[in-house]
Write an enzyme that holds these catalytic residues in place. Structure first.
Site, short mmCIF file in Angstrom:
data_model
loop_
_atom_site.label_atom_id
_atom_site.label_comp_id
_atom_site.label_asym_id
_atom_site.label_seq_id
_atom_site.Cartn_x
_atom_site.Cartn_y
_atom_site.Cartn_z
N GLY A 149 -19.63 -59.88 25.86
CA GLY A 149 -20.33 -58.84 26.59
C GLY A 149 -21.78 -59.24 26.82
CB CYS A 150 -24.25 -58.13 29.33
SG CYS A 150 -23.96 -56.35 29.29
CE1 TYR A 151 -27.81 -53.58 26.50
CE2 TYR A 151 -25.63 -52.58 26.66
CZ TYR A 151 -26.99 -52.57 26.96
OH TYR A 151 -27.50 -51.54 27.71
#
Length: 340
Positions: A149-151
């Site tokens: 995921g991006c986070y």
């Protein structure tokens, strides 16, 4: 040399559009099929004017027979749908998933965090969670590549090298992350229509965001211990980009210079991660429209407390760009192809 034939399922979302844009610049790729549901029959340029002059196929509905004609499938679909698609993969197919379908290695964790049963448990062992700067060595052993995921990308890149060397304490790591609203998907405009999306900063998923499971899994894998951390995401009134502010406590007698040197050494030959001088104040503007990750280590008045700043583009390094990077590694292309 023949080009890699690619199918993209979920081609009209923000990540799908970004992926198509990158692949159009890739000299080793032919986009064979674009698949969707409500978008069937439309040209992709309907969703992005930037693609108007590109020769791309019309959007069609996915059917398993298409897999005979492609080498690689990208999935940017709602959670659970890539699991269903994975059941039809042929031996010749590689799947790169940009959603969360194969990020968690324990089916019970998937039920806990995503509130649905995993539909392809037998394929979990065929998958690898691939943050390319950290674990690309055994990539060819897997048919399914799960992109982080991006986070988590913005948090794991600076933290994992430090916990592996035991330079920071495993307790009380705090990550405060701000993301552009594109991270919430194309439906964000309707979801937040009455909440002043474009002029306010909003915390969400406080204490229980789904990415907690992914971060914890990867930190534990690299320490063999449970790492205590707190992660709070925020939706900010910008379209793209993530800035993560991470608070850590160093081990005794570990200086800020040692932390920075360790990160610089770790990422010395990594093309997309740049460790800046100590106390550099970075912004999302430094990395927008690139596959780069900028890291800065900052001192505080407390001797053993440091602040690490990390900036990425959530749609590229936190999404489509990382997927292309993983593809390049898997098929032995230049790692920067399509990402320069």
């Amino acid at each position: 040399m023949s080009k890699l034939k690619v199918l993209i399922a979920g081609s009209t979302g923000y990540i799908g559009i970004q992926l198509i844009t990158l692949l159009c610049k890739h000299k080793n790729v032919e986009i064979k099929y674009l698949c969707g549901n409500s978008s069937v029959g439309k040209n992709i340029s309907y969703y992005s004017k930037m693609l108007k002059k590109k020769k791309l196929p019309k959007i069609i509905k996915f059917k398993k027979e298409l897999l005979y004609n492609v080498d690689l499938v990208f999935t940017a679909l709602p959670n659970g749908e890539a699991q269903e698609l994975s059941k039809h993969l042929l031996k010749k197919n590689v799947l790169i998933d940009l959603a969360a379908d194969f990020r968690l290695k324990k089916p019970k964790d998937y039920i806990k965090w995503y509130k649905q049963k995993h539909k392809a448990i037998e394929n979990i062992k065929k998958s690898i969670y691939l943050l390319p700067e950290l674990n690309k060595e055994k990539l060819n052993n897997y048919q399914i590549i799960s992109c982080p995921g991006c986070y988590p990308t913005s948090i794991l890149l600076p933290i994992i090298p430090l916990i592996k060397k035991k330079l920071i304490n495993f307790n009380d790591i705090i990550a405060d992350s701000k993301s552009g609203y594109s991270g919430a998907g194309r439906g964000v405009h309707k979801k937040y229509a009455k909440k002043n999306l474009y002029d306010s900063l909003r915390a969400y998923g406080v204490g229980f965001h789904r990415h907690n499971s992914e971060i914890q899994q990867e930190l534990k894998k690299n320490t063999k211990n449970k790492v205590n951390f707190i992660f709070t995401p925020h939706l900010s009134p910008m379209f793209r980009g993530i800035l993560s502010t991470i608070y850590v406590e160093t081990k005794s007698n570990i200086s800020i210079d040692k932390i920075q040197k360790n990160l610089k050494r770790f990422y010395k030959n990594k093309k997309f991660v740049k460790v800046l001088n100590n106390d550099s104040l970075i912004s999302t503007n430094d990395v927008i429209n690139t596959n780069k990750c900028f890291i800065s280590v900052c001192k505080t008045e407390n001797k053993n407390k440091l602040i690490i700043l990390v900036a990425i583009d959530n749609l590229i390094k936190g999404g489509a760009g990382q997927a292309v990077q993983n593809m390049n590694i898997r098929f032995n292309f230049n790692e920067t192809e399509g990402l320069r």
